[in-house]
Design an enzyme around this catalytic site. Structure first.
Site, PDB file in Angstrom:
ATOM      1  N   LYS A  89      36.698  27.269  35.456  1.00  0.00           N
ATOM      2  CA  LYS A  89      35.933  26.389  36.332  1.00  0.00           C
ATOM      3  C   LYS A  89      35.525  27.194  37.688  1.00  0.00           C
ATOM      4  CE  LYS A  89      34.659  22.151  37.810  1.00  0.00           C
ATOM      5  NZ  LYS A  89      33.668  21.831  37.526  1.00  0.00           N
ATOM      6  N   ARG A  91      51.983  45.161  43.679  1.00  0.00           N
ATOM      7  CA  ARG A  91      52.018  46.428  44.796  1.00  0.00           C
ATOM      8  C   ARG A  91      52.087  45.489  45.967  1.00  0.00           C
ATOM      9  NH1 ARG A  91      47.151  45.470  46.773  1.00  0.00           N
ATOM     10  NH2 ARG A  91      45.460  45.042  45.388  1.00  0.00           N
ATOM     11  N   VAL A 148      47.509  45.549  51.500  1.00  0.00           N
ATOM     12  CA  VAL A 148      46.956  45.807  52.567  1.00  0.00           C
ATOM     13  C   VAL A 148      47.651  44.941  53.882  1.00  0.00           C
ATOM     14  CG1 VAL A 148      44.942  46.068  54.440  1.00  0.00           C
ATOM     15  CG2 VAL A 148      44.839  46.897  51.896  1.00  0.00           C
TER      16      VAL A 148
HETATM   17  P1  ADP Z   1      39.267  40.493  41.414  1.00  0.00           P
HETATM   18  O1  ADP Z   1      40.357  40.913  40.606  1.00  0.00           O
HETATM   19  O2  ADP Z   1      37.745  41.334  40.711  1.00  0.00           O
HETATM   20  O3  ADP Z   1      39.098  40.739  42.872  1.00  0.00           O
HETATM   21  P2  ADP Z   1      39.661  37.806  41.316  1.00  0.00           P
HETATM   22  O4  ADP Z   1      39.881  37.221  40.123  1.00  0.00           O
HETATM   23  O5  ADP Z   1      40.665  38.084  42.238  1.00  0.00           O
HETATM   24  O6  ADP Z   1      38.836  39.093  41.030  1.00  0.00           O
HETATM   25  O7  ADP Z   1      38.484  36.861  42.191  1.00  0.00           O
HETATM   26  C1  ADP Z   1      38.177  37.756  43.404  1.00  0.00           C
HETATM   27  C2  ADP Z   1      37.146  36.573  44.126  1.00  0.00           C
HETATM   28  O8  ADP Z   1      36.262  35.989  43.358  1.00  0.00           O
HETATM   29  C3  ADP Z   1      38.068  35.475  44.462  1.00  0.00           C
HETATM   30  O9  ADP Z   1      38.624  35.794  45.845  1.00  0.00           O
HETATM   31  C4  ADP Z   1      36.924  34.299  44.813  1.00  0.00           C
HETATM   32  O10 ADP Z   1      36.179  34.662  45.942  1.00  0.00           O
HETATM   33  C5  ADP Z   1      36.026  34.696  43.416  1.00  0.00           C
HETATM   34  N1  ADP Z   1      36.344  33.984  42.456  1.00  0.00           N
HETATM   35  C6  ADP Z   1      37.158  34.186  41.431  1.00  0.00           C
HETATM   36  N2  ADP Z   1      37.385  33.068  40.446  1.00  0.00           N
HETATM   37  C7  ADP Z   1      36.910  31.982  40.993  1.00  0.00           C
HETATM   38  C8  ADP Z   1      36.618  30.598  40.525  1.00  0.00           C
HETATM   39  N3  ADP Z   1      37.238  30.158  39.313  1.00  0.00           N
HETATM   40  N4  ADP Z   1      36.026  29.885  41.297  1.00  0.00           N
HETATM   41  C9  ADP Z   1      35.263  30.406  42.507  1.00  0.00           C
HETATM   42  N5  ADP Z   1      35.641  31.690  42.861  1.00  0.00           N
HETATM   43  C10 ADP Z   1      36.183  32.412  42.223  1.00  0.00           C
END
Ligand code: ADP
Length: 447
Positions: A201, A291, A294
């Site tokens: 979602k 880990r 930052v």
């Molecule tokens: P990465 O490992 O590439 O950083 P993440 O899963 O941590 O990927 O997601 C990075 C960013 O993408 C999140 O901080 C958010 O801004 C956006 N994001 C990820 N999943 C969702 C979601 N289900 N709905 C809205 N935004 C999302």
């Protein structure tokens, strides 16, 4: 306790770890590329070993060279900092095979959390709330349509092997789905050599809230509260706070408790961060970083606990120095990431820093490896320092931050300091009223 720790990193975090080692009376070795011979951490370490040319692949990511540096210097443990090899399970395994302690979790735990599908499955099993979505990888369009219809549009397609915000595509309607799926798959295949993708979602206005956890590897887990890292540009964090202006004490202890229990049940060892999107009072797990982050200093500021000391203690078998009841949250802290970049276009601005003057006074911490006359090499990320400000409450913290930003001088290169001077005067920021899209919208308006 360890006799000698090798620090396999550079920049501010290498210096940060070195300081903790010195306080604990542990000898330090740093490894560095030929581009970093003049770096502050190289000057301050007890020993240093040059491990290769500037490109990271040939130096900071060169496992053989780093293991050789451990053997030559007799280091009994390695601190990987963040980035580079900090989440490389193979590196952790190789060190273990050489009887060198990796200051971090086991290779197996790194592996589970490095695969997003596996991480999400594990989180769910451990009772952590996750974003509704597919139960594993999506194999074809038909399955994608079925899952998307079930959870409702908009949906986001994410690469299982993803990282750094890459390999994600949003589909607002069924008409967008096929293209989004194909693009995400091909981008993931090209960037990560693995085209497995999954659907979840898409949350429209969430905050990014992450919980700092620690496990002792023997079934005990604690949490150190949360950080709010919603102010992001291209999924890169820019400004971080502890605690989150959006949570109340009850929500904090509920989500913290869930995370601490999960870490204990997993038998996890060392520092970790469980990242959530938070919307309408609900938390949704997105990933776990195995880990130090930052932004860990904002947590240190409000708890008064040195997280690198804890990492070293746990890795050496000494256990955690604190129990959950000992961890108290005092006041508010904000961190600004100061990058050598144009504050509007964010293009890197390497070069020589002609003058570097840091702010001081009560509640101010600057973590930086640079100094007047230092030449920033163009090969690495553009973070040159972090300003961390602590106050008894958020209002005091913001007043102090404004004053500290005025005192900060970096001449000779462009930095993101002017952006923070703008942000600190913005009413939404003053009210803590922002989500993960706020900063991008603000920058697009060019205010
Ligand atoms: P990465 O490992 O590439 O950083 P993440 O899963 O941590 O990927 O997601 C990075 C960013 O993408 C999140 O901080 C958010 O801004 C956006 N994001 C990820 N999943 C969702 C979601 N289900 N709905 C809205 N935004 C999302």
């Amino acid at each position: 306790m360890f006799q000698k720790i090798l620090i396999a990193n550079r920049g501010e975090i290498a210096l940060r770890v070195l300081r903790a080692c010195k306080e604990l009376g542990i000898q330090t070795v740093v490894v560095h590329s030929t581009a970093d011979s003049d770096a502050m951490h190289v000057r301050l370490a007890d020993e240093s070993v040059c491990i290769g040319p500037p490109p990271s692949r040939e130096s900071y990511l060169n496992i053989h060279q780093i293991v050789a540096a451990c053997e030559i210097t007799g280091a009994d443990a390695v601190h990987p900092g963040y980035g580079f090899l900090s989440e490389n399970a193979k590196f952790a395994d190789i060190l273990a095979a050489h009887n060198i302690t990796f200051i971090g979790p086991s290779g197996d735990h790194i592996r589970i959390m490095g695969d997003k599908i596996e991480a999400k499955r594990t989180a769910k099993r451990l009772g952590i709330p996750v974003v509704p979505g597919s139960d594993g990888a999506i194999s074809d369009d038909k399955e994608a349509r079925r899952v998307a219809a079930e959870i409702g549009y908009p949906v986001i397609i994410k690469a299982s092997a993803g990282g750094g915000g890459r390999g994600m595509k949003v589909a607002h309607t069924e008409a967008d789905l096929e293209v989004a799926l194909q693009t995400a798959k091909s981008e993931a295949g090209a960037a990560f050599g693995d085209d497995a993708v999954y659907i979840e979602k898409y949350l429209e206005k969430p905050r990014h809230i992450e919980v700092q956890v620690f496990g002792d590897g023997a079934g005990r887990g604690v949490h150190f509260g949360e950080r709010d890292c919603s102010l992001q540009r291209r999924h890169q964090k820019v400004w971080e706070e502890a605690n989150s202006p959006a949570l109340n004490a009850e929500e904090r202890s509920r989500i913290g408790g869930i995370c601490a229990k999960a870490i204990a049940d997993l038998g996890y060892s060392g520092a970790g961060t469980i990242e959530f999107l938070y919307e309408n009072g609900e938390f949704y797990f997105i990933e776990m970083n195995t880990r130090l982050q930052v932004e860990h200093p904002v947590t240190e500021a409000i708890t008064g606990i040195d997280l690198v000391h804890e990492q070293i203690r746990v890795a050496s078998g000494g256990g955690l120095s604190v129990r959950q009841a000992d961890i108290k949250f005092n006041g508010h802290a904000i961190e600004c990431r100061i990058n050598a970049e144009d504050p509007r276009t964010f293009t890197p601005s390497p070069g020589t820093i002609t003058h570097f003057h840091t702010p001081g006074g009560l509640g101010i911490r600057v973590d930086s490896g640079v100094y007047s006359g230092y030449k920033i090499p163009p090969y690495y990320d553009s973070l040159i320092g972090k300003l961390i400000v602590h106050g008894r409450n958020r209002v005091e913290c913001m007043m102090r931050l404004r004053r500290a930003l005025d005192e900060f001088v970096v001449d000779g290169i462009k930095t993101t300091l002017p952006l923070f001077r703008d942000l600190v005067g913005n009413p939404d920021i003053a009210n803590g009223d922002y989500d993960i899209h706020w900063l991008e919208k603000y920058l697009a308006k060019g205010e």
